[in-house]
Scaffold this motif. Sequence first.
Motif, PDB file in Angstrom:
ATOM      1  N   GLU A  95       6.566  13.700 -41.024  1.00 25.50           N
ATOM      2  CA  GLU A  95       7.316  13.557 -39.784  1.00 25.50           C
ATOM      3  C   GLU A  95       8.515  12.645 -40.024  1.00 25.50           C
ATOM      4  O   GLU A  95       8.372  11.577 -40.617  1.00 25.50           O
ATOM      5  N   SER A  97       6.062  11.882 -30.343  1.00 23.82           N
ATOM      6  CA  SER A  97       6.137  12.387 -31.713  1.00 23.82           C
ATOM      7  C   SER A  97       7.316  13.339 -31.788  1.00 23.82           C
ATOM      8  O   SER A  97       7.771  13.864 -30.765  1.00 23.82           O
ATOM      9  N   VAL A 117      -3.669  20.579 -29.785  1.00 23.41           N
ATOM     10  CA  VAL A 117      -4.127  19.311 -30.358  1.00 23.41           C
ATOM     11  C   VAL A 117      -5.642  19.306 -30.333  1.00 23.41           C
ATOM     12  O   VAL A 117      -6.254  19.429 -29.262  1.00 23.41           O
ATOM     13  N   GLN A 147       7.222  16.264 -32.987  1.00 18.58           N
ATOM     14  CA  GLN A 147       6.761  17.592 -32.606  1.00 18.58           C
ATOM     15  C   GLN A 147       6.843  17.778 -31.098  1.00 18.58           C
ATOM     16  O   GLN A 147       7.242  18.844 -30.605  1.00 18.58           O
ATOM     17  N   LEU A 158      -0.043  12.819 -35.765  1.00 13.35           N
ATOM     18  CA  LEU A 158      -1.061  13.617 -35.083  1.00 13.35           C
ATOM     19  C   LEU A 158      -1.958  14.325 -36.094  1.00 13.35           C
ATOM     20  O   LEU A 158      -1.918  15.549 -36.218  1.00 13.35           O
ATOM     21  N   ASP A 159      -2.783  13.556 -36.825  1.00 16.60           N
ATOM     22  CA  ASP A 159      -3.598  14.215 -37.844  1.00 16.60           C
ATOM     23  C   ASP A 159      -4.925  13.511 -38.088  1.00 16.60           C
ATOM     24  O   ASP A 159      -5.290  13.234 -39.229  1.00 16.60           O
ATOM     25  N   GLY A 181      -1.905  19.777 -34.278  1.00 17.40           N
ATOM     26  CA  GLY A 181      -2.151  18.363 -34.537  1.00 17.40           C
ATOM     27  C   GLY A 181      -3.556  18.007 -34.092  1.00 17.40           C
ATOM     28  O   GLY A 181      -4.301  18.853 -33.581  1.00 17.40           O
ATOM     29  N   SER A 182      -3.925  16.748 -34.272  1.00 22.13           N
ATOM     30  CA  SER A 182      -5.271  16.303 -33.879  1.00 22.13           C
ATOM     31  C   SER A 182      -5.242  14.825 -33.553  1.00 22.13           C
ATOM     32  O   SER A 182      -4.454  14.061 -34.121  1.00 22.13           O
ATOM     33  N   VAL A 183      -6.108  14.418 -32.643  1.00 27.20           N
ATOM     34  CA  VAL A 183      -6.200  13.020 -32.224  1.00 27.20           C
ATOM     35  C   VAL A 183      -7.663  12.594 -32.196  1.00 27.20           C
ATOM     36  O   VAL A 183      -8.551  13.418 -31.960  1.00 27.20           O
ATOM     37  N   GLU A 189      -2.431   7.162 -39.601  1.00 29.52           N
ATOM     38  CA  GLU A 189      -2.633   7.074 -38.151  1.00 29.52           C
ATOM     39  C   GLU A 189      -1.695   6.042 -37.548  1.00 29.52           C
ATOM     40  O   GLU A 189      -1.129   6.222 -36.488  1.00 29.52           O
ATOM     41  N   HIS A 238      -9.385  17.693 -30.630  1.00 24.82           N
ATOM     42  CA  HIS A 238     -10.030  16.412 -30.360  1.00 24.82           C
ATOM     43  C   HIS A 238     -11.082  16.160 -31.444  1.00 24.82           C
ATOM     44  O   HIS A 238     -12.116  16.829 -31.485  1.00 24.82           O
TER      45      HIS A 238
END
Length: 324
Positions: A108, A175, A195, A177, A33-34, A136-138, A322, A197
């Motif tokens: 992770e 995940s 998270v 997390q 998630l990054d 995190g980020s998606v 990713e 965007h």
Amino acid sequence: MAERERLVHIVDDVPELEGTSTLTMVLALDGFLDAGNAAERAVQHLVDMSEGPVVATFDVDQLHDYRARRPPMSFVRDHYEAYDAPRLVVRLLRDAGGTPYLLLHGPEPDNRWEAFCRAVREVVERLGVTRVVGIGSVPMAVPHTRPIALTPHANDPSLLTAESPWRGELRIPSSVQALLEIRLGEWGHAAMGFVAHVPHYLAQLDYPLASAALLEQVEIAGRLTIDLSGLHAEAADKEAEIAAYLEANQEVAEVVAALERQYDAFERAEESGTSLLAADQPLPTGEEIGAQFEQFLAGLDGPDGLEGRDGPDDADDAAGQERD
């Protein structure tokens, strides 16, 4: 805890935490998630702002798949040296006002997720953590010219600081997390997260604006004070670079403009309570977006591309993360 060998080693005496009634632990595990390296850059910012001791160390050798994610090392003329071993640790940091908090960061785990969750539970209970906040980020089909959207989540509805933009149920890849948030809730411990965007066409680049947005939420949820001026300055520089590139590449700018129209249509529909889809504002097809942004990313490697990249391998490394 006798699962194979002990999975986590916790410092017995942490005087800085004595008398602390509330203690936040920020959680950021890299490898999934990054998008835009948002969580990784946020972690680095926290560590740079307040170097602190390691108070818990996980046995990465039991958790890491070395062949899937090979740690880097150096070969110097005729010998190997400088092996960068992966580390999964909990650090004790202080915010701008001197308030202590914990930061759990590192790769992770590739396996033994349930055992890892139990090990984190031991950290939470031994050190007196009252709230875990994950970040995190998606990548999303959103334009960079609009405010960063975030998805909040928590194992207790009372912890939520904002309304989720999603409706109904989504089936997504799991995940550790996310699993940890579920397990902590089952064990009676508060856990939540955010998270960001990130525009999908920027997912392989550093995107400090998303890092700043995540840490702003950490401030609210964790009752912390974090100096974000450095991240905001980085974000302004990056936005200027992107704007200059789009000005010189009209085809890419047109795709971004289409995303802007779609974003604005969704916003208007939400405000009016009507359908989220606007028939007169079609989203570009995946093939159209992919073709334009393949050119976009390729242009970043050239002499006229965006500044601030260390080299063409960065995008490949990020893409690999990713996929992990």
